[in-house]
Motif scaffolding. Sequence first.
Motif, PDB file in Angstrom:
ATOM      1  N   SER A   1       0.562  10.532   6.074  1.00 48.65           N
ATOM      2  CA  SER A   1       0.365   9.568   7.148  1.00 48.65           C
ATOM      3  C   SER A   1      -0.922   8.819   6.817  1.00 48.65           C
ATOM      4  O   SER A   1      -1.956   9.441   6.574  1.00 48.65           O
ATOM      5  N   THR A   2      -0.833   7.499   6.766  1.00 44.28           N
ATOM      6  CA  THR A   2      -1.993   6.709   6.371  1.00 44.28           C
ATOM      7  C   THR A   2      -2.373   5.733   7.466  1.00 44.28           C
ATOM      8  O   THR A   2      -1.564   5.355   8.297  1.00 44.28           O
ATOM      9  N   ASP A   3      -3.622   5.364   7.464  1.00 44.68           N
ATOM     10  CA  ASP A   3      -4.139   4.311   8.329  1.00 44.68           C
ATOM     11  C   ASP A   3      -4.780   3.273   7.430  1.00 44.68           C
ATOM     12  O   ASP A   3      -5.381   3.618   6.407  1.00 44.68           O
ATOM     13  N   LYS A   4      -4.658   2.004   7.812  1.00 46.16           N
ATOM     14  CA  LYS A   4      -5.332   0.966   7.051  1.00 46.16           C
ATOM     15  C   LYS A   4      -6.827   1.106   7.265  1.00 46.16           C
ATOM     16  O   LYS A   4      -7.286   1.375   8.366  1.00 46.16           O
ATOM     17  N   ARG A   5      -7.587   0.932   6.204  1.00 48.06           N
ATOM     18  CA  ARG A   5      -9.042   1.030   6.314  1.00 48.06           C
ATOM     19  C   ARG A   5      -9.566  -0.060   7.232  1.00 48.06           C
ATOM     20  O   ARG A   5      -9.091  -1.177   7.218  1.00 48.06           O
TER      21      ARG A   5
ATOM     22  N   ALA B   1       0.828  -1.206   0.000  1.00 52.85           N
ATOM     23  CA  ALA B   1       0.000   0.000   0.000  1.00 52.85           C
ATOM     24  C   ALA B   1       0.863   1.257   0.000  1.00 52.85           C
ATOM     25  O   ALA B   1       0.572   2.223  -0.709  1.00 52.85           O
ATOM     26  N   GLU B   2       1.934   1.266   0.767  1.00 49.52           N
ATOM     27  CA  GLU B   2       2.813   2.431   0.851  1.00 49.52           C
ATOM     28  C   GLU B   2       3.430   2.761  -0.513  1.00 49.52           C
ATOM     29  O   GLU B   2       3.453   3.914  -0.940  1.00 49.52           O
ATOM     30  N   THR B   3       3.910   1.740  -1.200  1.00 44.78           N
ATOM     31  CA  THR B   3       4.507   1.946  -2.523  1.00 44.78           C
ATOM     32  C   THR B   3       3.457   2.407  -3.530  1.00 44.78           C
ATOM     33  O   THR B   3       3.729   3.279  -4.357  1.00 44.78           O
ATOM     34  N   CYS B   4       2.265   1.854  -3.448  1.00 40.26           N
ATOM     35  CA  CYS B   4       1.205   2.265  -4.365  1.00 40.26           C
ATOM     36  C   CYS B   4       0.841   3.734  -4.162  1.00 40.26           C
ATOM     37  O   CYS B   4       0.628   4.458  -5.130  1.00 40.26           O
ATOM     38  N   VAL B   5       0.800   4.180  -2.916  1.00 32.67           N
ATOM     39  CA  VAL B   5       0.521   5.590  -2.633  1.00 32.67           C
ATOM     40  C   VAL B   5       1.634   6.468  -3.207  1.00 32.67           C
ATOM     41  O   VAL B   5       1.367   7.502  -3.830  1.00 32.67           O
ATOM     42  N   LYS B   6       2.880   6.065  -3.024  1.00 33.55           N
ATOM     43  CA  LYS B   6       4.002   6.830  -3.583  1.00 33.55           C
ATOM     44  C   LYS B   6       3.909   6.910  -5.097  1.00 33.55           C
ATOM     45  O   LYS B   6       4.125   7.963  -5.691  1.00 33.55           O
ATOM     46  N   ASN B   7       3.586   5.795  -5.730  1.00 32.67           N
ATOM     47  CA  ASN B   7       3.478   5.782  -7.186  1.00 32.67           C
ATOM     48  C   ASN B   7       2.333   6.674  -7.668  1.00 32.67           C
ATOM     49  O   ASN B   7       2.466   7.378  -8.666  1.00 32.67           O
ATOM     50  N   LEU B   8       1.205   6.658  -6.963  1.00 31.93           N
ATOM     51  CA  LEU B   8       0.083   7.511  -7.329  1.00 31.93           C
ATOM     52  C   LEU B   8       0.467   8.988  -7.289  1.00 31.93           C
ATOM     53  O   LEU B   8       0.063   9.770  -8.146  1.00 31.93           O
TER      54      LEU B   8
ATOM     55  N   LEU C   1      -7.053  11.631  -4.271  1.00 32.26           N
ATOM     56  CA  LEU C   1      -6.378  10.636  -5.096  1.00 32.26           C
ATOM     57  C   LEU C   1      -6.155   9.327  -4.333  1.00 32.26           C
ATOM     58  O   LEU C   1      -6.486   8.246  -4.811  1.00 32.26           O
ATOM     59  N   VAL C   2      -5.621   9.439  -3.131  1.00 35.52           N
ATOM     60  CA  VAL C   2      -5.332   8.244  -2.332  1.00 35.52           C
ATOM     61  C   VAL C   2      -6.620   7.542  -1.926  1.00 35.52           C
ATOM     62  O   VAL C   2      -6.731   6.317  -2.035  1.00 35.52           O
ATOM     63  N   ASN C   3      -7.607   8.294  -1.473  1.00 34.84           N
ATOM     64  CA  ASN C   3      -8.864   7.672  -1.065  1.00 34.84           C
ATOM     65  C   ASN C   3      -9.619   7.048  -2.236  1.00 34.84           C
ATOM     66  O   ASN C   3     -10.316   6.054  -2.066  1.00 34.84           O
ATOM     67  N   GLU C   4      -9.446   7.597  -3.432  1.00 34.54           N
ATOM     68  CA  GLU C   4     -10.132   7.082  -4.618  1.00 34.54           C
ATOM     69  C   GLU C   4      -9.450   5.839  -5.198  1.00 34.54           C
ATOM     70  O   GLU C   4     -10.108   4.889  -5.589  1.00 34.54           O
ATOM     71  N   TYR C   5      -8.124   5.824  -5.242  1.00 39.86           N
ATOM     72  CA  TYR C   5      -7.391   4.787  -5.974  1.00 39.86           C
ATOM     73  C   TYR C   5      -6.663   3.769  -5.109  1.00 39.86           C
ATOM     74  O   TYR C   5      -6.144   2.792  -5.640  1.00 39.86           O
ATOM     75  N   GLU C   6      -6.562   3.980  -3.824  1.00 38.32           N
ATOM     76  CA  GLU C   6      -5.894   2.998  -2.966  1.00 38.32           C
ATOM     77  C   GLU C   6      -6.848   2.633  -1.825  1.00 38.32           C
ATOM     78  O   GLU C   6      -6.822   3.243  -0.763  1.00 38.32           O
ATOM     79  N   PRO C   7      -7.706   1.627  -2.058  1.00 39.32           N
ATOM     80  CA  PRO C   7      -8.738   1.285  -1.080  1.00 39.32           C
ATOM     81  C   PRO C   7      -8.198   0.693   0.226  1.00 39.32           C
ATOM     82  O   PRO C   7      -8.932   0.620   1.211  1.00 39.32           O
ATOM     83  N   ARG C   8      -6.924   0.334   0.252  1.00 41.99           N
ATOM     84  CA  ARG C   8      -6.360  -0.266   1.468  1.00 41.99           C
ATOM     85  C   ARG C   8      -6.008   0.765   2.529  1.00 41.99           C
ATOM     86  O   ARG C   8      -5.781   0.394   3.680  1.00 41.99           O
ATOM     87  N   VAL C   9      -5.918   2.034   2.174  1.00 45.09           N
ATOM     88  CA  VAL C   9      -5.498   3.053   3.142  1.00 45.09           C
ATOM     89  C   VAL C   9      -6.407   4.277   3.070  1.00 45.09           C
ATOM     90  O   VAL C   9      -7.121   4.489   2.098  1.00 45.09           O
ATOM     91  N   GLU C  10      -6.355   5.063   4.141  1.00 46.71           N
ATOM     92  CA  GLU C  10      -7.005   6.356   4.181  1.00 46.71           C
ATOM     93  C   GLU C  10      -5.925   7.405   4.420  1.00 46.71           C
ATOM     94  O   GLU C  10      -5.114   7.261   5.325  1.00 46.71           O
ATOM     95  N   ALA C  11      -5.936   8.440   3.619  1.00 46.33           N
ATOM     96  CA  ALA C  11      -4.973   9.531   3.805  1.00 46.33           C
ATOM     97  C   ALA C  11      -5.462  10.384   4.968  1.00 46.33           C
ATOM     98  O   ALA C  11      -6.491  11.026   4.881  1.00 46.33           O
ATOM     99  N   GLU C  12      -4.745  10.360   6.062  1.00 44.56           N
ATOM    100  CA  GLU C  12      -5.153  11.098   7.260  1.00 44.56           C
ATOM    101  C   GLU C  12      -4.494  12.458   7.331  1.00 44.56           C
ATOM    102  O   GLU C  12      -5.144  13.476   7.322  1.00 44.56           O
ATOM    103  N   ARG C  13      -3.193  12.479   7.413  1.00 50.96           N
ATOM    104  CA  ARG C  13      -2.453  13.732   7.548  1.00 50.96           C
ATOM    105  C   ARG C  13      -1.525  13.872   6.352  1.00 50.96           C
ATOM    106  O   ARG C  13      -0.750  12.982   6.055  1.00 50.96           O
ATOM    107  N   ILE C  14      -1.644  15.001   5.684  1.00 53.10           N
ATOM    108  CA  ILE C  14      -0.830  15.249   4.508  1.00 53.10           C
ATOM    109  C   ILE C  14      -0.030  16.515   4.755  1.00 53.10           C
ATOM    110  O   ILE C  14      -0.583  17.556   5.095  1.00 53.10           O
ATOM    111  N   GLU C  15       1.278  16.411   4.614  1.00 57.26           N
ATOM    112  CA  GLU C  15       2.167  17.566   4.745  1.00 57.26           C
ATOM    113  C   GLU C  15       2.794  17.831   3.383  1.00 57.26           C
ATOM    114  O   GLU C  15       3.326  16.924   2.752  1.00 57.26           O
TER     115      GLU C  15
END
Length: 92
Positions: A81-85, A9-16, A53-67
């Motif tokens: 910072s992500t949390d597993k759904r 999930a972490e790598t997929c978020v980075k790629n997105l 973007l993260v909430n739409e395309y990576e169903p395994r995580v929720e984008a909580e805090r974005i810096e």
Amino acid sequence: MKSYGNGTAETCVKNLCKIIRGEVYGDRIRGINGALIDKNVAVDDIKEDVKWLVNEYEPRVEAERIEVKSVGEGDYVIEISTDKRGEDNGRT
């Protein structure tokens, strides 16, 4: 992309976050809005775009805090910072 480990999930978020909207054939809304990257004051807009973007395309995580940190004119570093759904993580 990395040579291995692209399924996490972490790598997929980075790629997105490395894709500019319009680059993916057949899915023209995937990626970050390129118009936001050129702006110097678009930090809040970039945060909202990345969160969507993260909430739409990576169903395994929720984008909580974005810096979003500016590292030069028009260059940004995005830390998410992500949390597993489905996990409570002690929040109410």
